[in-house]
Motif scaffolding. Structure first.
Motif, mmCIF file in Angstrom:
data_model
loop_
_atom_site.group_PDB
_atom_site.id
_atom_site.type_symbol
_atom_site.label_atom_id
_atom_site.label_comp_id
_atom_site.label_asym_id
_atom_site.label_seq_id
_atom_site.Cartn_x
_atom_site.Cartn_y
_atom_site.Cartn_z
ATOM 1 N N VAL A 1 0.764 -1.420 0.070
ATOM 2 C CA VAL A 1 0.011 -0.074 0.001
ATOM 3 C C VAL A 1 0.977 1.314 -0.183
ATOM 4 O O VAL A 1 0.702 2.105 -0.748
ATOM 5 C CB VAL A 1 -0.953 -0.037 1.205
ATOM 6 N N THR A 2 1.862 1.356 1.105
ATOM 7 C CA THR A 2 2.418 2.604 0.770
ATOM 8 C C THR A 2 3.871 2.577 0.112
ATOM 9 O O THR A 2 4.379 3.619 -0.159
ATOM 10 C CB THR A 2 3.037 2.813 2.396
ATOM 11 N N ALA A 3 4.156 1.245 -0.422
ATOM 12 C CA ALA A 3 5.267 1.179 -1.417
ATOM 13 C C ALA A 3 5.246 1.780 -2.602
ATOM 14 O O ALA A 3 5.802 1.993 -3.389
ATOM 15 C CB ALA A 3 5.524 -0.378 -1.474
ATOM 16 N N ARG A 4 3.728 1.968 -2.977
ATOM 17 C CA ARG A 4 3.302 2.723 -4.129
ATOM 18 C C ARG A 4 3.687 4.242 -4.036
ATOM 19 O O ARG A 4 3.478 4.856 -4.947
ATOM 20 C CB ARG A 4 1.823 2.384 -4.375
ATOM 21 N N VAL A 5 3.960 4.666 -2.948
ATOM 22 C CA VAL A 5 4.109 6.151 -2.864
ATOM 23 C C VAL A 5 5.652 6.295 -2.412
ATOM 24 O O VAL A 5 5.966 5.834 -1.343
ATOM 25 C CB VAL A 5 3.299 6.680 -1.776
ATOM 26 N N PRO A 6 6.266 6.770 -3.452
ATOM 27 C CA PRO A 6 7.806 7.013 -3.081
ATOM 28 C C PRO A 6 8.235 8.111 -2.059
ATOM 29 O O PRO A 6 7.277 8.809 -1.962
ATOM 30 C CB PRO A 6 8.643 7.217 -4.542
ATOM 31 N N THR A 7 9.533 8.048 -1.977
ATOM 32 C CA THR A 7 10.097 9.224 -1.271
ATOM 33 C C THR A 7 11.144 10.072 -2.063
ATOM 34 O O THR A 7 11.857 8.967 -2.435
ATOM 35 C CB THR A 7 10.516 9.038 0.262
ATOM 36 N N ARG A 8 11.108 11.025 -2.457
ATOM 37 C CA ARG A 8 12.169 11.784 -3.341
ATOM 38 C C ARG A 8 13.041 12.709 -2.413
ATOM 39 O O ARG A 8 12.893 13.214 -1.508
ATOM 40 C CB ARG A 8 11.339 12.397 -4.222
ATOM 41 N N THR A 9 14.383 12.479 -3.018
ATOM 42 C CA THR A 9 15.257 13.426 -2.341
ATOM 43 C C THR A 9 15.380 14.898 -3.277
ATOM 44 O O THR A 9 15.994 15.729 -2.848
ATOM 45 C CB THR A 9 16.731 12.757 -2.170
#
Length: 380
Positions: free
Chosen positions: A169-177
Motif C-alpha cells: 500500500v505505502t510502497a506505491r508512494v515513493p520518497t524523493r530527495t
C-alpha cells in the motif's frame, strides 16, 4: 446467440469487447448494472457545465507504449502532470515527500539529494523485516513523517492502521530527495482531451457490440444465449459468496460547485491530519477546461457500499485463493479486472491485463465460433 457476454462496461470489459468485435468479428453483449458505460472512469458535465469525474479523480499515466498507443485509437490527449499537496501542520506540502516538503516542514535549506538522503537517514528507524505499510515508511523516513503524512490518511482510507496492511500500500508512494513534485513519473502522462466517457463511446461504437445498461448479470444469465463469458465484477459475488465475502473498501463522494474560477492550487489536496474526508479534487486542473465556476469532490472512505479497493491483508489473500481456484476451474469464463482478480490495478494495468487476456483467447480459439458454451440455460 452472442459469442460473448461481458459483465461490466469499465476498462476491462470495454477493451475486450472492442478487441473481440473488431479483431475477430465476434458478436458481443456488454451489460452493466449502472446507467452508464466507462465504469469508475465515467465523467460528465454537471449542472454548471463543468466536466467532472463521478467517482473521484482518474489520472491516466503509464510506462507502456502499447497501452498508450491502443487507447490513442479512441482519444486525443491533453498533457497533464499530476501534483498533490497535503495539508500538514497548517501548511500545504508536496506529496510524495520530497526536498521541498522537508525544507518547508522543518525550516531547513537542504540543497542536494545527498543532504536530503543524510537527513532521512537520521530519521529512519531500522526494521528487521519489512512486512507492513508502517514498516515501509518508518524504515525510510522515520516515525515523525510517518505520523504526519501516512498514518492518519491510511487509517481513513483503509479503516485499519498501516501496521495491519500489506507493505504494497505505502510502497506505491515513493520518497524523493529531489524537488520533483510530480505525483507520477511515468513516461506517458495525459488526460483524454474530451474526457473518459467519450473515449469509451468510441471504443464501444461497433455494429457487433450491443450494450445493455441498468442490467445485472443474474437477470440475464439464464435468458440471453451466449457462448462464452467475461466477468469483471467481484469474484466472490460470481460464486454466491461460497467462501464468505471478500473485504473491500468503498467510497462516498460529495460533489460541490463553487461560484468562483479556482479553489485550490493543485488538482488534489490530501488531508492526513484533519477533516473526515481524505482528499479534495478540483477537476479543472485535470481537464484544462476554462469555466467561471469550479467543481470539487470531497472523498470519504467507507467500509460498506460499492466495492472499490480490495483490502490488502494476508487473511484476505488467503480467502481470495479459494475463489481463484473456483475461477480457474470454470470453463469458457474469463475473470478480468480489479474486482474479478482481487488486486489493486491502475487504469493502464487493467488495459494491459485485458489486452493480454485477448491474446490468450486468440491462442485458445483462433477461429470464430468453436465450442458452444455451457453457460446459461438459453446457451444450450
Amino acid at each position: 446467440m452472442f459469442d460473448w457476454l461481458i459483465v461490466g462496461a469499465g476498462f476491462a470489459g470495454s477493451v475486450l469487447a472492442e478487441r473481440l468485435a473488431t479483431q475477430r468479428g465476434d458478436k458481443v453483449l456488454v451489460i452493466d448494472k449502472r446507467n452508464h458505460i466507462a465504469g469508475n472512469a465515467y465523467d460528465r458535465h454537471d449542472a454548471a457545465g463543468v466536466l467532472m469525474h463521478q467517482y473521484g479523480p482518474h489520472i491516466f499515466h503509464t510506462n507502456s507504449e502499447a497501452v498508450f498507443e491502443y487507447l490513442s485509437t479512441f482519444t486525443e490527449w491533453r498533457p497533464y502532470e499530476h501534483r498533490v499537496l497535503a495539508q500538514v501542520d497548517g501548511q500545504l506540502l508536496p506529496v510524495p515527500i520530497n526536498r521541498t516538503t522537508i525544507n518547508k516542514l522543518y525550516g531547513l535549506h537542504l540543497s542536494s539529494d545527498e543532504q536530503v538522503e543524510a537527513f532521512l537517514a537520521t530519521q529512519a528507524e531500522p526494521v528487521q523485516e519489512i512486512r507492513t505499510s508502517e514498516d515501509v515508511v518508518v524504515s525510510r523516513v522515520g516515525r515523525e513523517l510517518y505520523e504526519k503524512f501516512f498514518r492518519g490518511y491510511t487509517r481513513k482510507q483503509w479503516g485499519v492502521d498501516p501496521s495491519e496492511l500489506d507493505k504494497s500500500v505505502t510502497a506505491r508512494v515513493p520518497t524523493r530527495t529531489s524537488e520533483d513534485d510530480r505525483y507520477f513519473t511515468d513516461r506517458f502522462q495525459y488526460m483524454p482531451a474530451q474526457g473518459y466517457t467519450r473515449m469509451f463511446e468510441r471504443m464501444l461504437n461497433h455494429a457487433n457490440i450491443k450494450i445493455m445498461l441498468n442490467t445485472r448479470f443474474e437477470e440475464v444469465r439464464n435468458f440471453i444465449p451466449f457462448r462464452r463469458l467475461i466477468f469483471t465484477g467481484p469474484v466472490d459475488e460470481f460464486f454466491g459468496f461460497r467462501h464468505g465475502h471478500l473485504p473491500y473498501r468503498s467510497l462516498r463522494f460529495k460533489h460541490v460547485t463553487l461560484d468562483k474560477p479556482w479553489h485550490q492550487p493543485v488538482g488534489v489536496v490530501n488531508y492526513p491530519q484533519t477533516e473526515d474526508y481524505t482528499r479534495v479534487t478540483e477537476y479543472k486542473h485535470l481537464t484544462g477546461q476554462e469555466h467561471q465556476k469550479t467543481t470539487l469532490t470531497y472523498e470519504y472512505s467507507a467500509s460498506d457500499g460499492e466495492p472499490y479497493y480490495p483490502v490488502p491483508r494476508p487473511e484476505n489473500a488467503i480467502l481470495y485463493q479459494k475463489y481463484e481456484a473456483l475461477a480457474d476451474a470454470e470453463e469458457n469464463v474469463w475473470f478480468v479486472g480489479r474486482l474479478a482478480t482481487y488486486r489493486y490495478y491502475n487504469m493502464d494495468q487493467v488495459v494491459g491485463q485485458a489486452l493480454a487476456t485477448f491474446r490468450r483467447i486468440e491462442a485458445a480459439f483462433p477461429a470464430k465460433g468453436g465450442t458452444r458454451g455451457i453457460l446459461g440455460a438459453a446457451a444450450e
